[in-house]
Scaffold this motif. Structure first.
Motif, mmCIF file in Angstrom:
data_model
loop_
_atom_site.group_PDB
_atom_site.id
_atom_site.type_symbol
_atom_site.label_atom_id
_atom_site.label_comp_id
_atom_site.label_asym_id
_atom_site.label_seq_id
_atom_site.Cartn_x
_atom_site.Cartn_y
_atom_site.Cartn_z
ATOM 1 N N GLN B 1 0.846 -1.190 0.000
ATOM 2 C CA GLN B 1 0.000 0.000 0.000
ATOM 3 C C GLN B 1 0.893 1.255 0.000
ATOM 4 O O GLN B 1 1.915 1.309 0.662
ATOM 5 N N SER B 2 0.503 2.232 -0.814
ATOM 6 C CA SER B 2 1.290 3.442 -0.976
ATOM 7 C C SER B 2 1.120 4.333 0.245
ATOM 8 O O SER B 2 0.036 4.455 0.799
ATOM 9 N N VAL B 3 2.234 4.973 0.639
ATOM 10 C CA VAL B 3 2.143 5.918 1.747
ATOM 11 C C VAL B 3 2.252 7.345 1.264
ATOM 12 O O VAL B 3 2.160 8.273 2.049
ATOM 13 N N LEU B 4 2.471 7.520 -0.047
ATOM 14 C CA LEU B 4 2.502 8.840 -0.642
ATOM 15 C C LEU B 4 1.241 9.002 -1.485
ATOM 16 O O LEU B 4 0.928 8.146 -2.300
ATOM 17 N N THR B 5 0.529 10.106 -1.271
ATOM 18 C CA THR B 5 -0.764 10.302 -1.910
ATOM 19 C C THR B 5 -0.682 11.283 -3.069
ATOM 20 O O THR B 5 -0.174 12.408 -2.911
ATOM 21 N N GLN B 6 -1.186 10.851 -4.212
ATOM 22 C CA GLN B 6 -1.254 11.695 -5.408
ATOM 23 C C GLN B 6 -2.691 11.718 -5.915
ATOM 24 O O GLN B 6 -3.452 10.780 -5.682
ATOM 25 N N PRO B 7 -3.070 12.742 -6.656
ATOM 26 C CA PRO B 7 -4.390 12.723 -7.301
ATOM 27 C C PRO B 7 -4.387 11.662 -8.384
ATOM 28 O O PRO B 7 -3.369 11.455 -9.046
ATOM 29 N N PRO B 8 -5.495 10.965 -8.579
ATOM 30 C CA PRO B 8 -5.514 9.888 -9.572
ATOM 31 C C PRO B 8 -5.370 10.366 -11.006
ATOM 32 O O PRO B 8 -4.864 9.620 -11.849
ATOM 33 N N SER B 9 -5.768 11.597 -11.280
ATOM 34 C CA SER B 9 -5.713 12.073 -12.645
ATOM 35 C C SER B 9 -5.462 13.569 -12.716
ATOM 36 O O SER B 9 -5.735 14.316 -11.751
ATOM 37 N N ALA B 10 -4.944 13.985 -13.857
ATOM 38 C CA ALA B 10 -4.746 15.390 -14.175
ATOM 39 C C ALA B 10 -4.812 15.509 -15.690
ATOM 40 O O ALA B 10 -4.511 14.538 -16.412
ATOM 41 N N SER B 11 -5.202 16.675 -16.168
ATOM 42 C CA SER B 11 -5.304 16.825 -17.613
ATOM 43 C C SER B 11 -5.079 18.277 -18.025
ATOM 44 O O SER B 11 -5.168 19.203 -17.204
ATOM 45 N N SER B 21 0.497 16.901 -7.361
ATOM 46 C CA SER B 21 0.941 16.969 -5.973
ATOM 47 C C SER B 21 1.262 15.583 -5.429
ATOM 48 O O SER B 21 0.792 14.565 -5.945
ATOM 49 N N CYS B 22 2.062 15.560 -4.363
ATOM 50 C CA CYS B 22 2.463 14.314 -3.716
ATOM 51 C C CYS B 22 2.575 14.601 -2.220
ATOM 52 O O CYS B 22 3.417 15.410 -1.803
ATOM 53 N N SER B 23 1.719 13.968 -1.444
ATOM 54 C CA SER B 23 1.687 14.234 -0.010
ATOM 55 C C SER B 23 2.227 13.049 0.773
ATOM 56 O O SER B 23 1.789 11.907 0.575
ATOM 57 N N GLY B 24 3.149 13.323 1.670
ATOM 58 C CA GLY B 24 3.752 12.265 2.472
ATOM 59 C C GLY B 24 3.742 12.606 3.947
ATOM 60 O O GLY B 24 2.784 13.199 4.448
ATOM 61 N N SER B 25 4.820 12.226 4.622
ATOM 62 C CA SER B 25 4.908 12.459 6.059
ATOM 63 C C SER B 25 6.350 12.824 6.444
ATOM 64 O O SER B 25 7.241 12.852 5.594
ATOM 65 N N SER B 26 6.533 13.053 7.726
ATOM 66 C CA SER B 26 7.850 13.472 8.208
ATOM 67 C C SER B 26 8.910 12.396 8.015
ATOM 68 O O SER B 26 10.106 12.708 7.945
ATOM 69 N N GLY B 69 8.276 20.961 2.997
ATOM 70 C CA GLY B 69 7.818 20.199 4.155
ATOM 71 C C GLY B 69 7.610 18.733 3.820
ATOM 72 O O GLY B 69 8.536 18.038 3.413
ATOM 73 N N THR B 70 6.389 18.269 3.979
ATOM 74 C CA THR B 70 6.076 16.862 3.716
ATOM 75 C C THR B 70 5.320 16.673 2.407
ATOM 76 O O THR B 70 4.680 15.637 2.193
ATOM 77 N N SER B 71 5.394 17.672 1.535
ATOM 78 C CA SER B 71 4.742 17.569 0.233
ATOM 79 C C SER B 71 5.706 17.935 -0.885
ATOM 80 O O SER B 71 6.691 18.646 -0.659
ATOM 81 N N ALA B 72 5.397 17.415 -2.063
ATOM 82 C CA ALA B 72 6.194 17.720 -3.244
ATOM 83 C C ALA B 72 5.249 17.904 -4.426
ATOM 84 O O ALA B 72 4.074 17.536 -4.356
#
Lengths: 120, 111
Positions: B1-11, B21-26, B69-72
């Motif tokens: 299971q992924s621990v980094l969250t991205q939006p499923p789609s972009a266009s 975007s890519c959201s993670g943790s410390s 921070g915890t996002s890229a």
């Protein structure tokens, strides 16, 4: 040219075993750490295992720990993944990838992948 | 299971700018650099960005990365049809003893 070529994939029954190989060429294999990364059909990427350049340090994803064994033979420029007690959820394309410390440990070279299907 | 969250789609349409975007943790993005991979249909992933914002040789400068921070995030400016692909962020995770974690992936569609 710099290249990684995987082999050894195929169809195996649940509970069975399979050994994947990754042949490296075009670079000094013993200078680089390596990983196996997999991708289930229609799904995202999942890191599976890591081995240091000398083979002295090894890590596994929790999902495969105790069932899979990574190894390398620097004399043969080869990386291996021994997969035992295979489950349906191990079905995936398996990629080997080269890690580069100079690139902050990113994976800069990937093989074309080998498909593993676990089904009765 | 992924621990980094991205939006499923972009266009976007050709020439537009698209951001993922890519959201993670410390323990992952907060402590380590972020890499981005591009996976064209039916092919192996390719390293697109390393060390948060560095492009390997051969990657067009239309692709840029950043981290806070915890996002890229990954930006594609001047979108082209050949950019239609899946994009994954990734980072090493200090809490998981040598584990490398990938994002959930974002499918970019060129309209």
């Amino acid at each position: 040219q710099v290249q990684l070529v995987e082999s050894g994939g195929g169809l195996v029954k649940p509970g069975g075993s399979l050994r994947l190989s990754c042949a490296a060429s075009g670079f000094t294999f013993s200078d680089y750490y390596m990983s196996w990364i997999r991708q289930a059909p229609g799904k995202g990427l999942e890191w599976v295992s890591y081995i240091s350049s000398s083979g002295s340090t090894i890590y596994y994803a929790d999902s495969v720990k105790g069932r899979f064994t990574i190894s390398r033979d620097n004399a043969k420029n080869s990386l291996y993944l021994q997969m035992n007690s295979l489950r349906a959820e191990d079905t995936a394309v398996y990629y080997c990838a080269r890690g580069v410390a100079a690139a902050d440990d990113a994976f800069d070279i990937w093989g074309q992948g080998t498909m593993v299907t676990v089904s009765s | 299971q992924s621990v980094l969250t991205q939006p499923p789609s972009a266009s976007g349409t050709p020439g537009q700018r698209v951001t993922i975007s890519c959201s993670g943790s410390s323990s992952n993005i907060g402590s380590n650099t972020v890499n981005w991979y591009q996976q064209l249909p039916g092919t192996a992933p390719k390293l697109l960005i390393y060390s948060n914002n560095q492009r390997p040789s051969g990657v067009p400068d239309r692709f840029s990365g950043s981290k806070s921070g915890t996002s890229a995030s990954l930006a594609i400016s001047g979108l082209q049809s050949e950019d239609e692909a899946d994009y994954y962020c990734a980072a090493w995770d200090d809490s998981l003893n040598g584990h490398y974690v990938f994002g959930t992936g974002t499918k970019v569609t060129v309209l």
